[in-house]
Design a protein around this motif. Structure first.
Motif, short mmCIF file in Angstrom:
data_model
loop_
_atom_site.label_atom_id
_atom_site.label_comp_id
_atom_site.label_asym_id
_atom_site.label_seq_id
_atom_site.Cartn_x
_atom_site.Cartn_y
_atom_site.Cartn_z
N ARG A 175 27.89 12.65 2.36
CA ARG A 175 27.09 12.97 1.18
C ARG A 175 27.15 11.82 0.17
NH1 ARG A 175 28.45 15.70 -3.70
NH2 ARG A 175 30.59 15.75 -2.96
N THR A 176 28.35 11.31 -0.06
CA THR A 176 28.52 10.22 -1.01
C THR A 176 27.88 8.93 -0.50
OG1 THR A 176 30.62 11.18 -1.72
CG2 THR A 176 30.21 8.89 -2.31
N GLU A 177 28.15 8.62 0.77
CA GLU A 177 27.62 7.38 1.34
C GLU A 177 26.09 7.45 1.51
OE1 GLU A 177 29.49 4.50 2.27
OE2 GLU A 177 30.88 5.56 0.95
N ALA A 178 25.58 8.63 1.87
CA ALA A 178 24.13 8.78 2.02
C ALA A 178 23.43 8.60 0.68
CB ALA A 178 23.80 10.16 2.59
N LYS A 179 24.05 9.08 -0.38
CA LYS A 179 23.47 8.89 -1.71
C LYS A 179 23.41 7.41 -2.05
CE LYS A 179 24.00 10.13 -6.58
NZ LYS A 179 24.79 10.88 -7.57
N ASN A 180 24.51 6.70 -1.79
CA ASN A 180 24.54 5.26 -2.06
C ASN A 180 23.51 4.53 -1.21
OD1 ASN A 180 26.64 5.67 -3.86
ND2 ASN A 180 28.22 5.27 -2.34
N SER A 181 23.40 4.95 0.06
CA SER A 181 22.44 4.32 0.96
C SER A 181 21.01 4.62 0.54
CB SER A 181 22.68 4.81 2.40
OG SER A 181 21.81 4.16 3.29
N PHE A 182 20.76 5.86 0.13
CA PHE A 182 19.42 6.27 -0.29
C PHE A 182 19.00 5.52 -1.55
CE2 PHE A 182 16.59 8.98 -2.79
CZ PHE A 182 15.63 9.31 -1.86
N THR A 183 19.92 5.43 -2.51
CA THR A 183 19.57 4.78 -3.77
C THR A 183 19.46 3.26 -3.62
OG1 THR A 183 21.93 4.82 -4.36
CG2 THR A 183 20.54 6.57 -5.24
N SER A 184 19.85 2.74 -2.45
CA SER A 184 19.69 1.30 -2.21
C SER A 184 18.67 1.04 -1.11
CB SER A 184 21.03 0.66 -1.85
OG SER A 184 21.59 1.25 -0.70
N THR A 185 17.72 1.98 -0.92
CA THR A 185 16.63 1.75 0.03
C THR A 185 15.91 0.46 -0.28
OG1 THR A 185 16.32 4.13 0.30
CG2 THR A 185 14.50 2.73 0.97
N VAL A 186 15.75 0.21 -1.56
CA VAL A 186 15.26 -1.09 -2.00
C VAL A 186 16.33 -1.65 -2.93
CG1 VAL A 186 13.93 0.04 -3.85
CG2 VAL A 186 13.42 -2.32 -3.21
N SER A 187 16.78 -2.86 -2.62
CA SER A 187 17.91 -3.45 -3.34
C SER A 187 17.50 -4.79 -3.92
CB SER A 187 19.10 -3.61 -2.39
OG SER A 187 20.17 -4.27 -3.02
N GLY A 188 17.98 -5.07 -5.12
CA GLY A 188 17.70 -6.37 -5.73
C GLY A 188 16.38 -6.45 -6.44
N THR A 189 15.58 -5.39 -6.38
CA THR A 189 14.30 -5.36 -7.09
C THR A 189 14.53 -4.77 -8.48
OG1 THR A 189 13.02 -5.11 -5.06
CG2 THR A 189 11.97 -4.40 -7.11
N TYR A 241 7.47 -11.26 0.72
CA TYR A 241 8.09 -10.00 1.16
C TYR A 241 9.27 -10.28 2.08
CZ TYR A 241 8.38 -5.52 3.70
OH TYR A 241 8.81 -4.37 4.29
N PHE A 242 9.09 -11.16 3.04
CA PHE A 242 10.17 -11.47 3.98
C PHE A 242 11.27 -12.29 3.33
CE2 PHE A 242 6.17 -11.15 6.37
CZ PHE A 242 6.48 -10.10 7.21
N GLU A 243 10.93 -12.98 2.26
CA GLU A 243 11.90 -13.85 1.60
C GLU A 243 12.76 -13.09 0.58
OE1 GLU A 243 11.96 -17.87 -1.23
OE2 GLU A 243 10.08 -17.15 -0.34
N HIS A 244 12.14 -12.16 -0.14
CA HIS A 244 12.83 -11.55 -1.28
C HIS A 244 13.18 -10.07 -1.11
CE1 HIS A 244 12.30 -15.13 -3.69
NE2 HIS A 244 11.00 -15.13 -3.44
N TYR A 245 12.53 -9.37 -0.19
CA TYR A 245 12.82 -7.94 -0.07
C TYR A 245 14.24 -7.74 0.45
CZ TYR A 245 12.26 -2.98 0.96
OH TYR A 245 12.41 -1.61 0.99
N ARG A 246 14.97 -6.84 -0.19
CA ARG A 246 16.34 -6.51 0.20
C ARG A 246 16.49 -4.99 0.29
NH1 ARG A 246 15.94 -11.13 0.87
NH2 ARG A 246 17.31 -12.85 0.26
N TYR A 247 17.40 -4.56 1.15
CA TYR A 247 17.71 -3.13 1.28
C TYR A 247 19.21 -2.98 1.43
CZ TYR A 247 18.32 -4.04 6.27
OH TYR A 247 18.77 -4.52 7.47
N ALA A 248 19.68 -1.73 1.31
CA ALA A 248 21.11 -1.44 1.41
C ALA A 248 21.89 -2.36 0.48
CB ALA A 248 21.59 -1.56 2.86
N ASN A 249 22.96 -2.97 0.96
CA ASN A 249 23.77 -3.85 0.11
C ASN A 249 23.22 -5.27 0.12
OD1 ASN A 249 25.62 -1.73 -0.46
ND2 ASN A 249 26.55 -2.04 1.54
N ALA A 250 22.00 -5.39 -0.43
CA ALA A 250 21.33 -6.69 -0.55
C ALA A 250 21.14 -7.38 0.80
CB ALA A 250 22.10 -7.61 -1.50
N GLN A 251 20.85 -6.59 1.84
CA GLN A 251 20.62 -7.17 3.16
C GLN A 251 19.17 -7.63 3.29
OE1 GLN A 251 22.42 -5.35 6.65
NE2 GLN A 251 23.32 -3.77 5.37
N PRO A 252 18.93 -8.82 3.79
CA PRO A 252 17.55 -9.32 3.94
C PRO A 252 16.90 -8.79 5.21
CG PRO A 252 19.10 -10.99 4.66
CD PRO A 252 19.93 -9.84 4.16
#
Length: 418
Positions: free
Chosen positions: A38-52, A118-129
């Motif tokens: 539950r905790t990790e899924a929330k963190n993962s969900f809220t980082s579907t888009v990261s760095g934006t 998009y391929f250069e700057h889009y990040r997800y999860a823990n700032a993964q490209p």
């Protein structure tokens, strides 16, 4: 002495104790697992888009803007003009931007027009490209890069041609058959909506709609792919834009300036805040799962107490002998409590090992298939609270058989019954 006696007593009844231990281990692992997920899924969900830092779209609610720009759910109320987007990219605080153009689909999967940014700057999860599993980014107008799920479910390989459809339905009779696209790249799995997206250039979106008007082909005007390439393919509008700023300190200032933009009504949202609000709407489901786990744990603990109560009759002579050798009734009370404590502690330890081992085995699969980036560290403050609560509840329930042992008369165990 008392600890040794408790261990020997449990070993003497190892068959029953083993079943109780297994039941309690599975229940505790289930409870701790759901809480951790539950905790990790929330963190993962809220980082579907990261760095934006900001997502910009036409004037609408922030959840609607988030759903169609990030999750490809629903449709925009209006578009952003290309001139407004260009002015946005020239803002002194804007470091980079990703244009997003939606409205078409391919066999039920959404098509997204964008740029190589998009391929250069889009990040997800823990700032993964984003990374390409095969091929390369699109360079030509009629080239496409597929998300991992699109390629896997539809069986596409590099070099194959696909046809886009107008609209977002799973089945469409309005297709751009005269302008097929060549698959030049397939993205690695991300577990996010990226996997379910067909990526093309903004110019491609313009090209396939040059001879269309109001969602239908224009009578008497049909342009081939070659003729389309000769036209001016500068976009007239886009659906939304993802923006990265030079300084996080300027986020609220830039957001206010966009929201007060006079040329056209725009909305700028903070994706993290919007994702947290969306997750809050789903909190009822996670709370329901947690409640089910608590009930399973309670059932296991009650089962353990029931087993101890059932064994009290068989242990009457054992208790009577202890009393006859000078053991105080409180000694028996503490003995039963200690037995419950040992079973519970052992169950908690094995549950933690079981959960950690399961996460280690399933971590990559959960990330690739469900977008759940689950950490292996299950020990945190809430885990300690759960452990303390489980021990306290076990001790409270153990009072019932302990009092039963305390109240048994010495003669009850020494009397020979024929």
């Amino acid at each position: 002495m008392l600890m040794k006696l408790a261990r020997l007593s449990l070993w003497n009844r190892r068959g029953t104790v083993l079943m109780t231990w297994l039941s309690l281990t599975i229940s505790i692992a289930l409870l701790l697992g759901i809480d951790h997920l539950r905790t990790e899924a929330k963190n993962s969900f809220t980082s579907t888009v990261s760095g934006t830092d900001l997502i910009v779209g036409a004037r609408s609610g922030q959840l609607n803007l988030l759903l169609y720009s990030v999750f490809r759910i629903g449709n925009a109320t209006a578009n952003i003009s290309w001139d407004s987007y260009q002015r946005l990219t020239k803002h002194p605080q804007v470091s980079w931007s990703i244009p997003v153009s939606l409205g078409d689909s391919h066999r039920g999967y959404r098509v997204m027009g964008t740029s190589t940014a998009y391929f250069e700057h889009y990040r997800y999860a823990n700032a993964q490209p984003l990374t390409l599993a095969q091929g390369q980014q699109f360079n030509g107008v009629f080239e496409t890069v597929l998300g991992a799920e699109v390629a896997a479910k539809l069986g596409y390989q590099l070099g194959e041609q696909i046809v886009l459809s107008h609209g977002v339905g799973a089945v469409s009779f309005s297709q751009h058959k005269d302008k097929p696209f060549t698959v030049v790249g397939i993205l690695a799995p991300t577990g996010t909506p990226v996997d379910q997206t067909v990526h093309v250039s903004l110019e491609a979106i313009e090209a396939i709609h040059l001879d269309w008007q109001q969602g239908a082909p224009m009578p008497g005007r049909q342009l081939s792919a070659g003729q389309a390439l000769a036209q001016d393919l500068t976009p007239k509008s886009i659906t939304a834009a993802m923006v990265g700023l030079k300084s996080r300190m300027a986020t609220f200032t830039v957001q206010r300036q966009i929201n007060e933009f006079k040329a056209e009504p725009l909305t700028a949202i903070l994706p993290g805040v919007a994702l947290a609000e969306l997750w809050q709407m789903l909190s009822m489901v996670e709370n329901l799962l947690l409640l089910i786990s608590l009930l399973v744990l309670l059932a296991a603990l009650v089962g353990m107490v029931t087993t101890l109560l059932a064994s009290m009759k068989e242990r009457q002579r054992e208790m009577a002998i202890l009393r006859a050798t000078g053991a105080h009734p409180w000694y028996l009370f503490v003995l039963i409590q200690l037995e419950v404590l040992l079973i519970t502690l052992l169950s908690m330890l094995t549950a933690a090992l079981l959960l950690s081992g399961s996460l280690l085995l399933l971590q990559d699969s959960l990330a690739a298939n469900y977008g759940l980036f689950i950490g292996l560290n299950i020990i945190k403050l809430t885990t300690l609270y759960w452990a303390a609560g489980i021990l306290l509840l076990a001790m409270l329930l153990a009072v019932i058989p302990a009092v039963s042992a305390y109240r048994k008369a010495l003669a009850d165990g020494l009397t020979v019954r024929l």
